[in-house]
Design a protein around this motif. Structure first.
Motif, PDB file in Angstrom:
ATOM      1  N   VAL A  26       0.896  -1.198   0.054  1.00  0.00           N
ATOM      2  CA  VAL A  26       0.119  -0.022  -0.027  1.00  0.00           C
ATOM      3  C   VAL A  26       1.041   1.408  -0.023  1.00  0.00           C
ATOM      4  CG1 VAL A  26      -1.550   1.476   1.215  1.00  0.00           C
ATOM      5  CG2 VAL A  26      -1.860  -1.090   1.190  1.00  0.00           C
ATOM      6  N   THR A  30      -3.500   3.516  -1.513  1.00  0.00           N
ATOM      7  CA  THR A  30      -3.620   2.728  -2.789  1.00  0.00           C
ATOM      8  C   THR A  30      -3.018   1.649  -2.787  1.00  0.00           C
ATOM      9  OG1 THR A  30      -4.278   4.797  -4.044  1.00  0.00           O
ATOM     10  CG2 THR A  30      -3.861   2.934  -5.265  1.00  0.00           C
ATOM     11  N   ILE A  31      -3.663   0.225  -3.316  1.00  0.00           N
ATOM     12  CA  ILE A  31      -2.721  -0.906  -3.606  1.00  0.00           C
ATOM     13  C   ILE A  31      -2.026  -0.538  -4.552  1.00  0.00           C
ATOM     14  CG2 ILE A  31      -2.764  -3.220  -4.064  1.00  0.00           C
ATOM     15  CD1 ILE A  31      -5.963  -3.182  -2.978  1.00  0.00           C
ATOM     16  N   ILE A 376      -9.114  -6.260  -4.283  1.00  0.00           N
ATOM     17  CA  ILE A 376      -7.548  -6.505  -4.039  1.00  0.00           C
ATOM     18  C   ILE A 376      -6.902  -6.585  -5.519  1.00  0.00           C
ATOM     19  CG2 ILE A 376      -5.768  -7.081  -2.535  1.00  0.00           C
ATOM     20  CD1 ILE A 376      -7.724  -8.142  -0.656  1.00  0.00           C
ATOM     21  N   ALA A 382      -7.136   1.170  -1.009  1.00  0.00           N
ATOM     22  CA  ALA A 382      -6.570   0.006   0.076  1.00  0.00           C
ATOM     23  C   ALA A 382      -7.723  -0.060   0.953  1.00  0.00           C
ATOM     24  CB  ALA A 382      -5.008   0.393   0.748  1.00  0.00           C
ATOM     25  N   GLY A 425      -5.655   2.089   3.522  1.00  0.00           N
ATOM     26  CA  GLY A 425      -4.652   1.834   4.422  1.00  0.00           C
ATOM     27  C   GLY A 425      -4.441   2.255   5.735  1.00  0.00           C
TER      28      GLY A 425
END
Length: 446
Positions: A26, A30-31, A376, A382, A425
């Motif tokens: 993360v 954001t992933i 995901i 996230a 996150g």
């Protein structure tokens, strides 16, 4: 992973490719990457390892009545979004009615956003409303960022949100189709409801007879005809009638742009088990018989039903009287929806990937949020729930976070416990402890 600020690991991560061991990186909320479980983590990067607990995308619930402002004694943004977060939900889209004013003009949308500001523990978007007299307001609401428009074809239960008759439906749907919008519909035919026996009183069987399946079937058939004529995009809300499923499947095969949702209470509760006088089970359309429930599950399995949402519709406890005719109709289910659906799904041979598809991926797609929510994978927000699917608990109303702790699930033993919920996150709830509200107010961006 060089830019990662946080790495979350689990031996069971639900991804679009299936459930597998993985490390989720993360950065900036954001992933940034989904990597093998044993991927090297740069020194100094925050890390969490959940072991065998499941890491899944936060749920997206596109059917929630927050009732704020105006009926905030029924619910409110603070309490509703706390309940949602406790249940692993990281995004809700608020319905336009049961608040005062309803979300039917740009000014009313502004009032709704002012009520929500600073109170949302999770992300919140808004539906607009389509009324007999507000066709002129639909495009401005669309441009102001609502995700679509809710309409009733039968009385809504509140005077300030009247239903559309066939001519008004056609007019509103033509306007919405003209700018590429979405109409979401409470589909019960008023003439079929009026023809049904209306006895009142405490017997659930009498209430069920007053809301027959053919009221849904007739309304859905009319909606399909209008959508086909106008090449409009429509969505059927809270489907309870299994008899409507062939109509929907046939329409979709013919190219009609129709999607369908159902709700946890239709999938997990049955008419046979509702005690007389127990109006915490009242909703419209109603909870139907076990055989009908089986049809809904088959339709989820084959894709005729797209998604599962709560239709969280609370009220003060005094409105849940023992007379099914006069009691407020609504099930409060935000905090329990994931566990309730998972409990039934696992017994019917479904996996968590199916539940995530119904309650996160496809709901995000319905609202046009699938660029950021619902899976995901790199590039999405996230937003996560950490879930122990084998663990059980017994529903105690005193432990619920929504404002009026009335629930049809009281005393039921459910599978699956949400251990923590993460928004962009950040851990926003863990083991019953909440952070201050961190949610954002969302707008349609396409």
């Amino acid at each position: 992973m060089s830019d990662a600020e946080l790495v979350l690991r689990s031996r069971r991560v639900v991804t679009p490719e299936g459930t597998r061991p993985a490390a989720v990186a993360v950065a900036g909320g954001t992933i940034s990457a989904v990597l093998p479980y044993d991927a090297d983590v740069p020194a100094g990067t925050r890390r969490e390892d959940f072991g065998d607990d499941v890491l899944m995308p936060g749920l997206v619930d596109t059917h929630v009545h927050v009732n704020d402002p105006g009926r905030s004694e029924w619910e409110g943004f603070w309490s509703a979004t706390r309940a949602a977060a406790a249940g692993g939900i990281t995004t809700v889209v608020d319905m336009p009615l049961n608040s005062l004013p309803p979300t039917t003009t740009v000014g009313h949308l502004r009032t709704k956003k002012e009520a929500a500001a600073g109170k949302a523990h999770i992300d919140v978007g808004f539906w607009g409303g389509a009324l007999p007299d507000n066709v002129k307001d639909l495009r401005p609401l669309h441009e102001a960022g609502v995700f679509g428009f809710k309409a009733f074809l039968s009385p809504s239960g509140v005077d300030e949100f009247p239903p559309l008759d066939p001519e008004q439906l056609a007019r509103s749907l033509a306007e919405i189709a003209g700018f590429g919008g979405l109409l979401i519909v409470h589909a019960e035919d008023p003439s079929r409801l009026a023809a049904a026996p209306q006895r009142g009183g405490p017997r659930y069987a009498d209430f069920l007879a007053s809301r027959p399946k053919d009221a849904e079937d007739t309304a859905i058939a009319h909606l399909i005809a209008q959508a086909k004529r106008l090449d409009a995009r429509v969505h059927v809300l809270h489907l309870s009638s299994g008899d409507a499923l062939p109509l929907i499947a046939e329409a979709r095969a013919e190219g009609v742009r129709i999607t369908v949702e159902t709700c946890p209470h239709y999938l997990t509760l049955t008419a046979e088990e509702v005690p007389d006088g127990a109006s915490e089970f009242k909703c419209c359309p109603p909870i139907r018989e076990a055989a009908n429930q089986d049809a809904l599950w088959r339709a989820l399995a084959d894709g005729t039903i797209d998604c599962v949402v709560t239709d969280h519709s609370p009220s003060t406890a005094d409105l849940k009287t023992g007379d099914f005719a006069t009691a407020w109709g609504g099930i409060s289910g935000l905090q329990l929806s994931l566990s309730a659906v998972w409990t039934e799904a696992r017994g019917r041979g479904h996996g968590l990937e199916d539940v995530v598809g119904w309650m996160s991926t496809r709901t995000a797609r319905l609202a046009g949020l699938d660029a950021r929510k619902g899976a995901i994978e790199a590039g999405r927000d996230a937003d996560f729930a950490v879930f122990t699917p084998e663990e059980t608990f017994t529903v105690d109303p005193a432990a619920l976070q929504h404002r009026n702790r009335v629930t049809a699930y009281a005393g039921r033993t459910l599978h699956g416990v949400v251990k923590s919920t993460w928004l962009r996150g950040e851990r926003i709830v863990a083991d019953g402890a909440f952070t201050e509200p961190k949610g954002r107010l969302l707008a349609r961006t396409d």
